[in-house]
Design an enzyme around this catalytic site. Sequence first.
Site, PDB file in Angstrom:
ATOM      1  N   ARG A   1       0.889  -1.122   0.144  1.00 38.24           N
ATOM      2  CA  ARG A   1      -0.035   0.096  -0.135  1.00 38.24           C
ATOM      3  C   ARG A   1       0.698   1.256   0.027  1.00 38.24           C
ATOM      4  O   ARG A   1       1.617   1.254   0.690  1.00 38.24           O
ATOM      5  CB  ARG A   1      -0.880  -0.093   1.220  1.00 38.24           C
ATOM      6  CG  ARG A   1      -2.301  -0.225   1.055  1.00 38.24           C
ATOM      7  CD  ARG A   1      -3.029  -0.037   2.612  1.00 38.24           C
ATOM      8  NE  ARG A   1      -4.047  -1.346   2.227  1.00 38.24           N
ATOM      9  CZ  ARG A   1      -4.909  -1.484   3.433  1.00 38.24           C
ATOM     10  NH1 ARG A   1      -4.958  -0.633   4.405  1.00 38.24           N
ATOM     11  NH2 ARG A   1      -5.450  -2.601   3.371  1.00 38.24           N
TER      12      ARG A   1
ATOM     13  N   LYS B   1     -13.377 -10.549   5.396  1.00 41.77           N
ATOM     14  CA  LYS B   1     -14.470  -9.971   6.080  1.00 41.77           C
ATOM     15  C   LYS B   1     -15.341  -9.389   5.140  1.00 41.77           C
ATOM     16  O   LYS B   1     -14.791  -9.042   3.733  1.00 41.77           O
ATOM     17  CB  LYS B   1     -13.984  -8.878   6.869  1.00 41.77           C
ATOM     18  CG  LYS B   1     -13.297  -7.642   6.475  1.00 41.77           C
ATOM     19  CD  LYS B   1     -12.599  -6.848   7.822  1.00 41.77           C
ATOM     20  CE  LYS B   1     -11.772  -5.959   7.389  1.00 41.77           C
ATOM     21  NZ  LYS B   1     -10.588  -5.809   8.015  1.00 41.77           N
TER      22      LYS B   1
ATOM     23  N   SER C   1      -8.287  -0.253   0.604  1.00 38.43           N
ATOM     24  CA  SER C   1      -9.233  -0.116   1.541  1.00 38.43           C
ATOM     25  C   SER C   1     -10.061   1.090   1.742  1.00 38.43           C
ATOM     26  O   SER C   1     -10.496   1.666   0.915  1.00 38.43           O
ATOM     27  CB  SER C   1      -8.589  -0.832   2.810  1.00 38.43           C
ATOM     28  OG  SER C   1      -9.576  -1.230   3.598  1.00 38.43           O
ATOM     29  N   HIS C   2      -9.925   1.428   3.149  1.00 37.32           N
ATOM     30  CA  HIS C   2     -10.513   2.811   3.577  1.00 37.32           C
ATOM     31  C   HIS C   2      -9.679   3.908   3.373  1.00 37.32           C
ATOM     32  O   HIS C   2     -10.177   5.095   3.719  1.00 37.32           O
ATOM     33  CB  HIS C   2     -11.187   2.391   4.767  1.00 37.32           C
ATOM     34  CG  HIS C   2     -10.125   1.860   5.711  1.00 37.32           C
ATOM     35  ND1 HIS C   2      -9.606   0.688   5.849  1.00 37.32           N
ATOM     36  CD2 HIS C   2      -9.092   2.859   6.615  1.00 37.32           C
ATOM     37  CE1 HIS C   2      -8.451   0.588   6.761  1.00 37.32           C
ATOM     38  NE2 HIS C   2      -8.195   1.591   6.933  1.00 37.32           N
TER      39      HIS C   2
ATOM     40  N   ASP D   1     -15.215  -4.587   2.599  1.00 36.54           N
ATOM     41  CA  ASP D   1     -15.114  -5.584   3.441  1.00 36.54           C
ATOM     42  C   ASP D   1     -15.656  -5.234   4.989  1.00 36.54           C
ATOM     43  O   ASP D   1     -15.741  -6.001   5.728  1.00 36.54           O
ATOM     44  CB  ASP D   1     -13.603  -6.371   3.516  1.00 36.54           C
ATOM     45  CG  ASP D   1     -12.531  -5.240   3.618  1.00 36.54           C
ATOM     46  OD1 ASP D   1     -12.816  -3.814   3.794  1.00 36.54           O
ATOM     47  OD2 ASP D   1     -11.426  -5.602   3.896  1.00 36.54           O
ATOM     48  N   ARG D   2     -15.549  -3.827   4.971  1.00 31.98           N
ATOM     49  CA  ARG D   2     -15.835  -3.182   6.412  1.00 31.98           C
ATOM     50  C   ARG D   2     -17.524  -2.801   6.412  1.00 31.98           C
ATOM     51  O   ARG D   2     -17.969  -2.680   5.418  1.00 31.98           O
ATOM     52  CB  ARG D   2     -15.164  -1.870   6.714  1.00 31.98           C
ATOM     53  CG  ARG D   2     -13.798  -2.378   7.039  1.00 31.98           C
ATOM     54  CD  ARG D   2     -13.115  -1.314   7.640  1.00 31.98           C
ATOM     55  NE  ARG D   2     -11.611  -1.436   7.848  1.00 31.98           N
ATOM     56  CZ  ARG D   2     -11.076  -0.671   8.859  1.00 31.98           C
ATOM     57  NH1 ARG D   2     -11.431   0.398   9.243  1.00 31.98           N
ATOM     58  NH2 ARG D   2      -9.814  -1.062   9.040  1.00 31.98           N
TER      59      ARG D   2
ATOM     60  N   ASP E   1     -16.957   0.088   3.269  1.00 27.30           N
ATOM     61  CA  ASP E   1     -15.810   0.927   3.137  1.00 27.30           C
ATOM     62  C   ASP E   1     -15.285   0.955   1.536  1.00 27.30           C
ATOM     63  O   ASP E   1     -15.987   0.302   0.604  1.00 27.30           O
ATOM     64  CB  ASP E   1     -14.620   0.443   4.124  1.00 27.30           C
ATOM     65  CG  ASP E   1     -13.966  -0.816   3.575  1.00 27.30           C
ATOM     66  OD1 ASP E   1     -14.997  -1.797   2.985  1.00 27.30           O
ATOM     67  OD2 ASP E   1     -12.672  -0.965   3.826  1.00 27.30           O
TER      68      ASP E   1
ATOM     69  N   ASP F   1     -13.164  -0.857  -0.327  1.00 27.19           N
ATOM     70  CA  ASP F   1     -13.116  -2.110  -0.809  1.00 27.19           C
ATOM     71  C   ASP F   1     -14.381  -3.168  -0.501  1.00 27.19           C
ATOM     72  O   ASP F   1     -14.369  -4.247  -1.308  1.00 27.19           O
ATOM     73  CB  ASP F   1     -11.770  -2.862  -0.661  1.00 27.19           C
ATOM     74  CG  ASP F   1     -11.453  -3.187   0.474  1.00 27.19           C
ATOM     75  OD1 ASP F   1     -12.016  -2.321   1.471  1.00 27.19           O
ATOM     76  OD2 ASP F   1     -10.874  -3.918   0.763  1.00 27.19           O
TER      77      ASP F   1
HETATM   78  C1  G1P Z   1      -6.952  -2.023  11.275  1.00 29.48           C
HETATM   79  C2  G1P Z   1      -7.774  -2.597  12.028  1.00 29.48           C
HETATM   80  C3  G1P Z   1      -7.817  -4.269  12.198  1.00 29.48           C
HETATM   81  C4  G1P Z   1      -7.957  -4.722  10.633  1.00 29.48           C
HETATM   82  C5  G1P Z   1      -6.895  -3.890   9.809  1.00 29.48           C
HETATM   83  C6  G1P Z   1      -7.438  -4.375   8.399  1.00 29.48           C
HETATM   84  O1  G1P Z   1      -5.550  -2.557  11.775  1.00 29.48           O
HETATM   85  O2  G1P Z   1      -7.629  -2.467  13.696  1.00 29.48           O
HETATM   86  O3  G1P Z   1      -8.565  -5.034  12.926  1.00 29.48           O
HETATM   87  O4  G1P Z   1      -8.060  -5.981  10.483  1.00 29.48           O
HETATM   88  O5  G1P Z   1      -7.153  -2.667   9.946  1.00 29.48           O
HETATM   89  O6  G1P Z   1      -8.579  -3.717   7.755  1.00 29.48           O
HETATM   90  P1  G1P Z   1      -4.418  -1.816  12.622  1.00 29.48           P
HETATM   91  O7  G1P Z   1      -4.268  -0.381  11.827  1.00 29.48           O
HETATM   92  O8  G1P Z   1      -5.034  -1.543  14.058  1.00 29.48           O
HETATM   93  O9  G1P Z   1      -3.368  -2.543  12.635  1.00 29.48           O
HETATM   94 ZN    ZN Z   2     -11.509  -2.465   3.586  1.00 31.66          ZN
END
Ligand code: G1P
Ligand code: ZN
Length: 549
Positions: free
Chosen positions: A23, A382, A119-120, A287-288, A283, A285
Amino acid sequence: MRSVLSVATKPFDGQKPGTSGLRKKVKVFEQPHYLENFVQSVFDVLRAETPEGFADKTLVVGGDGRYHNRQAIGAILKMAAAQGFGRVLVGAKGILSTPAVSCVIRKHKAFGGFVLSASHNPGGPSEDFGIKYNNGSGAPAPEKLTEAVFARTGTIAEYRILDAEAPSIEALGKFQLGATAVEVIDPVADYADLMAQLFDFARIQAWFKAGHRIAFDAMSAVTGPYAVEILENRLGAAKGSVMNEVPLEDFGGHHPDPNLVHAHELVELMNGQNAPDLGAASDGDGDRNMILGRRFFVTPSDSLAVIAEHATVAPGYAQGLKGVARSMPTSGAVDLVAKALNIPCFETPTGWKFFGNLLDDGKASLCGEESFGTGSDHVREKDGLWAVLMWLNILAVRGQSVAQLVEAHWKRFGRTFYTRHDWEAIPTDIADKLMADLRTALPGLPGKTIAGLPVTGADDFAYTDPVDGSVSAKQGVRVLFGDGARMVFRLSGTGTEGATLRVYFERLVADLGKHGADTQVMLSDLIAAAEELAGIMLRTGRDKPTVIT
Ligand code: G1P
Ligand code: ZN
């Protein structure tokens, strides 16, 4: 036959790819050979363990539609052809949500696939892009593989790419690219069919017919087409139930993260007059997920627990759950349900990858994280829309409102007040020192009193995978205060700027009289204890967390 070009390249400074892959800023991906280096490194590692070659293998490619998606897909298609893959399935317009990639890989028994997403994180020319590889079970590549890829990125000298134009992926169709058959597929169909198998679509249709309503905020990201097809077309939710339904390359300039801060448009709607029965968002992509009732926020930890309590209403889970799993910082609410159901409950480190073995091995069928991640054994990611459909199925069968369901849950199991405080972009050395000092203090904590609260236990969470026996240590500092009250400190593994400290607080309250209480107030003594123990404000010079969830 098109010829394959060997392009000379140099090792690059790839970040150590975790299971969320690579990323970076788009600008980094736009450097010549950058993406190609990563893709070739993945292919080289896979090729070494695939003596028979790729000729009869299928690869899946798709992404969340963010800026650079199409360009990346064009390169991947030509590179897959140069590797001699038999077939590549690519989502039309380059679209495939992360759970949909997992679904398509599993359904078509593909060899693996690439997910293009950050992702987000925001998208656009000056924002983020990402790529990760998922294996044949539809799960993100295991650490062994990502480490081998990382090692390969340090020695790579050339990549192979077909000397051809990549076919247009704007419409469904089949193309030949060298010896590789490229199929542009409907990104939604396979996923929507899977959802129709898992959930009682007839009951949900009847619920909408009876006048119930949903507002789903796709946040201008990938879930728009999925939500329109499933919620509006197949389930009969009113047209317009899906907001921000067109995936945009920059997500409309928004931060496509479904929480109370970023999904404010939805939050206002759900807090307003004439709010629909269910509010939900996903989000970048897909998954959330975030679940809201009328003027009612369901914490992801409570959502997981309520789903566990009622999952058997959905046909795909009618036989009962084999077990549940939650990440360590997720609240213990689901543990209480598992106990009542007499099924195992697993506590894993943060990150979806830790659920993979439990799902594959049939030890758990439902899992979740406090960070708005919920899912089951139907795929190996997820799944945001899955959670929304599960809630719809529960609402339709139980005939109660979101608030009634959650309140009934609290009444039966007690309420776990829960909050997460994020301290973002703090200097790495300060964050590391803070964690190191906490770890040093750990052994002396039990028996001590912090901010008036007696400590009953403290540790640095370590996990032994019950399937393969692997051990993951140093997964977060836990301080327990008895009676289901605790706080957890850990550093984010996904932040892109400096370090992000996450502090999680929870307390189980059985006394229903306290229900109306504000979460931050209910946890204020724990929050004070965190400051007394860790000195976050003192060390960072800040007076409050960046984000409170
Ligand atoms: C964060 C979330 C974790 C999730 C990950 C990927 O990771 O806390 O639960 O699996 O994003 O979506 P973190 O930034 O806390 O390591
Ligand atoms: Zn995501």
